[in-house]
Scaffold this active site. Sequence first.
Site, PDB file in Angstrom:
ATOM      1  CB  CYS A   1      -0.929   0.004   1.209  1.00 28.61           C
ATOM      2  SG  CYS A   1      -2.350  -1.104   1.034  1.00 28.61           S
ATOM      3  CB  SER A   2       3.891   2.229   1.879  1.00 27.70           C
ATOM      4  OG  SER A   2       4.778   3.330   1.888  1.00 27.70           O
TER       5      SER A   2
END
Length: 422
Positions: A387-388
């Site tokens: 996600c990052s």
Amino acid sequence: MDSADRAARIIRTVISEVKPDFAVRLWNGERIGPADGPVVAINDSGMVGRVLRRPVFDTLIALWISKAIDVENGSLFDIVERRPQGKLKAKLRQLPKLQLLRDLPALMLSSGRDAALDRLAGRNPFVSGSNKEAITHHYDISNAFYRLFLDERMVYSCGYFKDFANGIDQAQADKLDYICRKLRLKPGETLLDIGCGWGAMLIHAAKHYGAIGHGVSLSEAQTALARERIRAEGLEDRITIEVKPCSELTGKFDKISSIGMFEHLGLANHEAYFLAVRRLLKPGGIYLHHAITRRMKRDRKAWRRKAPSYKALIKYIFPGGEVDHIGMTVENLEAYGFEVHDVENLREHYARTCRLWAERLHARFDEAIAEVGETKARLWLLYLTGCSLGFDGGSVLIYQAVATRRARGASGLPPTRADLYR
């Protein structure tokens, strides 16, 4: 030459062409690449055959959660930061194909599959909208597990970094306060927080802005802890929480916030949701919409195609989840009776938030394994890291939109946005 030797030869050939800036350690102890720095550990010679037989995203996840592939002396972020320079596909096209073809047949026949991945998938994950069972799949893992990587208030949504050097506790405190200012909360006003999690938004609004809060959630575990935290703050007379969908609520609220829950609704349920929010919001009331989106493509057909990483996220982490694009958000708000005043992109803030979460989970990984088991802990570390990287690369975005219930005349908002940045 056995299959393990052939697999090792293929890996050496690929590495010599791709030239990553990290080392690779094979199952036999052989190290290829730099003598120091992060290492990709390949612990199972069968992984080459598994990738060749089924070169899909699920295979890579299965290899990761089973530790057939691991990272030593660093993190997944370190590996990504040292990835090969240039276009990978172009490098792979330069591989000596005849040499590789001599080894492939034996590896294609090798066995190996990790059944643990199937057990981690949600039930009916690709339906449009998360039901209570799907919410339980994600949020009722363990409150203690979430404590390992969230901030002290247990806010499970994008932080707001006045300075990207700030820690996660400061970023989440600033985010809650920023939302209260965007809502223009005043003492005695009623606030509905849809998908209220562990109660941090309601507690902050009641303590610092004098609001009277009500929350709804579909997670029993989150609600139980939220009520404990509300009691500990002595706010039982100002905050209540129900386990039910917002569509079943009655009454009217001065302000409504929706922070990181909209992604669970599914595209098929947007109309019912926005109509419910409008029904619950008093005339002149303010609604804050905080949600992840995907970048719009040239046409809707292309946009609706889901990338393998997106499908995996839905299958294993957010069953039933779907995200819209910011144009669809604004279109729906206007179509269902709202006037949109502000839209703010917080993509870089969520990239930083997820990175801090992943780093905190990695730092307490032994505790995470003890709490939820190694396969699930590894899946979540991969999810938070991915996600990052997704937000950092711009493949996913996140916006806050401020809207009022549409009416003739003045909106009631101040003439400038100066009050937001005090």
